[in-house]
Design a protein around this motif. Structure first.
Motif, short mmCIF file in Angstrom:
data_model
loop_
_atom_site.label_atom_id
_atom_site.label_comp_id
_atom_site.label_asym_id
_atom_site.label_seq_id
_atom_site.Cartn_x
_atom_site.Cartn_y
_atom_site.Cartn_z
N LEU A 53 0.82 -1.14 0.08
CA LEU A 53 0.03 -0.09 -0.04
C LEU A 53 0.90 1.34 -0.03
O LEU A 53 0.43 2.20 -0.28
N LEU B 97 0.50 4.00 -2.54
CA LEU B 97 -0.65 4.78 -2.84
C LEU B 97 -0.52 6.32 -2.62
O LEU B 97 -1.21 7.00 -3.55
N PRO B 98 -0.24 6.75 -1.49
CA PRO B 98 -0.13 8.15 -1.21
C PRO B 98 0.59 8.84 -2.58
O PRO B 98 0.00 9.90 -3.01
N GLU C 23 0.85 7.87 -5.44
CA GLU C 23 0.16 7.74 -6.69
C GLU C 23 -1.05 8.83 -6.73
O GLU C 23 -1.37 9.49 -7.70
N VAL C 24 -1.62 8.85 -5.61
CA VAL C 24 -2.83 9.91 -5.33
C VAL C 24 -2.37 11.36 -5.55
O VAL C 24 -2.99 12.07 -6.14
N THR D 102 -3.45 13.95 -8.60
CA THR D 102 -4.47 14.95 -8.30
C THR D 102 -3.94 16.21 -8.18
O THR D 102 -4.40 17.18 -8.11
N GLY D 103 -2.74 16.26 -7.85
CA GLY D 103 -1.80 17.48 -7.37
C GLY D 103 -1.83 17.96 -6.01
O GLY D 103 -1.36 18.90 -5.51
N TYR D 104 -2.69 16.95 -5.33
CA TYR D 104 -2.76 17.26 -3.91
C TYR D 104 -1.38 17.01 -3.07
O TYR D 104 -0.61 16.20 -3.63
N ARG D 105 -1.08 17.55 -2.10
CA ARG D 105 0.05 17.23 -1.41
C ARG D 105 -0.61 16.33 -0.19
O ARG D 105 -1.25 16.67 0.88
N ILE D 106 -0.05 15.46 -0.22
CA ILE D 106 -0.72 14.09 0.58
C ILE D 106 0.05 14.25 2.10
O ILE D 106 1.31 14.07 2.01
N VAL D 107 -0.49 14.39 3.02
CA VAL D 107 0.00 14.49 4.51
C VAL D 107 -0.28 13.40 5.44
O VAL D 107 0.26 13.12 6.48
N ASN D 108 -1.16 12.54 5.08
CA ASN D 108 -1.86 11.52 5.97
C ASN D 108 -2.81 10.58 5.09
O ASN D 108 -3.13 11.13 4.16
N HIS D 109 -3.04 9.66 5.62
CA HIS D 109 -4.07 8.69 5.22
C HIS D 109 -4.49 7.85 6.25
O HIS D 109 -3.90 7.47 7.17
N ARG D 110 -5.58 6.98 5.71
CA ARG D 110 -6.24 6.18 6.70
C ARG D 110 -6.99 4.80 6.03
O ARG D 110 -7.83 5.37 5.02
N LEU D 111 -6.79 3.66 6.41
CA LEU D 111 -7.59 2.61 5.75
C LEU D 111 -8.28 1.86 6.74
O LEU D 111 -7.16 1.19 7.81
#
Lengths: 166, 166
Positions: free
Chosen positions: B113, B116-117, B119-120, B124-133
């Motif tokens: 996994l 994934l961050p 990839e997203v 999308t151009g977002y700066r990913i700072v966290n995620h949750r599954l």
DNA sequence: TATTAACGGATAATGATTATCTGTTACGAT
DNA sequence: ATCGTAACAGATAATCATTATCCGTTAATA
């Protein structure tokens, strides 16, 4: 027939098929959920319903949304810090991308996740009934706004303090 | 040195390194978070702290947990229907498996996994700072209990009504 | 059009979390 | 070791999204 029209018809038929009444207030909520591109808050739904039915109560919006959720026709995105969101068009689990600044939510394309619930089920013995995948970040617009706010102390200090090691 | 002992030392050093005081109440909370196998509620932490420090206030537990969360040393699992949980041993994003009956939470092994961050972010151009599954399901024990409750109406009706199409 | 269970509106209650206030204390400086 | 002080702990009020309750209204069927 528009897509939202078809979705509305479906919601109406499910509601009636289960013996629930179709009241004007409910129909207004269904229309909004069917027409929106997802991720509405209760307050947003409430505000839009009141344009057509000014007498509508906030409690009615809650009740209708909860009813649709229990029927599996609305996906609830609950957040512990309030302001749950509701998706009436894709009521099945799918990833979300949430801007932590402006609270905007979009549906990113994420590849090859459909096997995960089965993988977890067989490795743990749990019966999986639902799942949720959220990405949290800062959208391009809010990144630009942060850069505008720019070279002053507050923003930089805040950024320095948000240490992330992942 | 035990694993929880090392973890406790780390938490203490981070706290002191940032200029925070190490009070007995805080130390008690740190010990509990370092020793637990994760996923404690505030009430659980509170109950354990009070064994050693009966005068401790619930507010102090909240304050300490929030402080550690802001330092990135505790992972908060927030739930919209209350009862947030805190993981003081693995404060980085990782999947969780939650029993919707008994509220038990475990960490399932889920493969591949980490990409994934990224990839997203790039799509999308977002700066990913966290995620949750999160996976939601029914643990083997609760499945057995349901089968025991068995062939009476309540359980079956409940199961019939929980229609899932995914 | 009559009947009635389901529904809507208004508002109180709930409950986890946060804010506020005041007395206490950890800890570096002396 | 003691002191001075900002940081802290305890107690409790406030917050606020959501849920429950009560009663008047109405959609749906005959």
């Amino acid at each position: 027939m528009t897509e939202s029209g078809a979705r509305l018809d479906h919601l109406v038929s499910v509601l009636k098929g289960r013996g629930y009444r179709l009241t004007p207030q409910r129909k207004a909520v269904l229309q909004i959920l069917a027409a929106s591109d997802g991720h509405l808050s209760v307050e947003q739904i409430y505000a839009r319903v009141k344009k057509d039915f000014p007498m509508t109560s906030l409690a009615t919006v809650y009740k209708t949304v909860t009813l649709l959720k229990e029927m599996g026709e609305v996906l609830e995105l609950g957040f512990s810090d309030g302001g749950n969101r509701y998706d009436g068009r894709k009521p099945y689990p799918h990833p979300h991308l949430i801007c932590i600044r402006c609270r905007k939510i979009i549906d990113p394309e994420v590849t090859a996740l459909s096997h995960l619930p089965q993988e977890v089920a067989s490795s743990t013995g749990y019966r999986i009934v639902n799942h949720r995948l959220d990405f949290f970040g800062i959208c391009p617009e809010c990144q630009a706004a942060e850069n505008q706010a720019g070279n002053n102390s507050a923003g930089q200090a805040a950024r320095r303090n948000s240490i992330r090691r992942w």
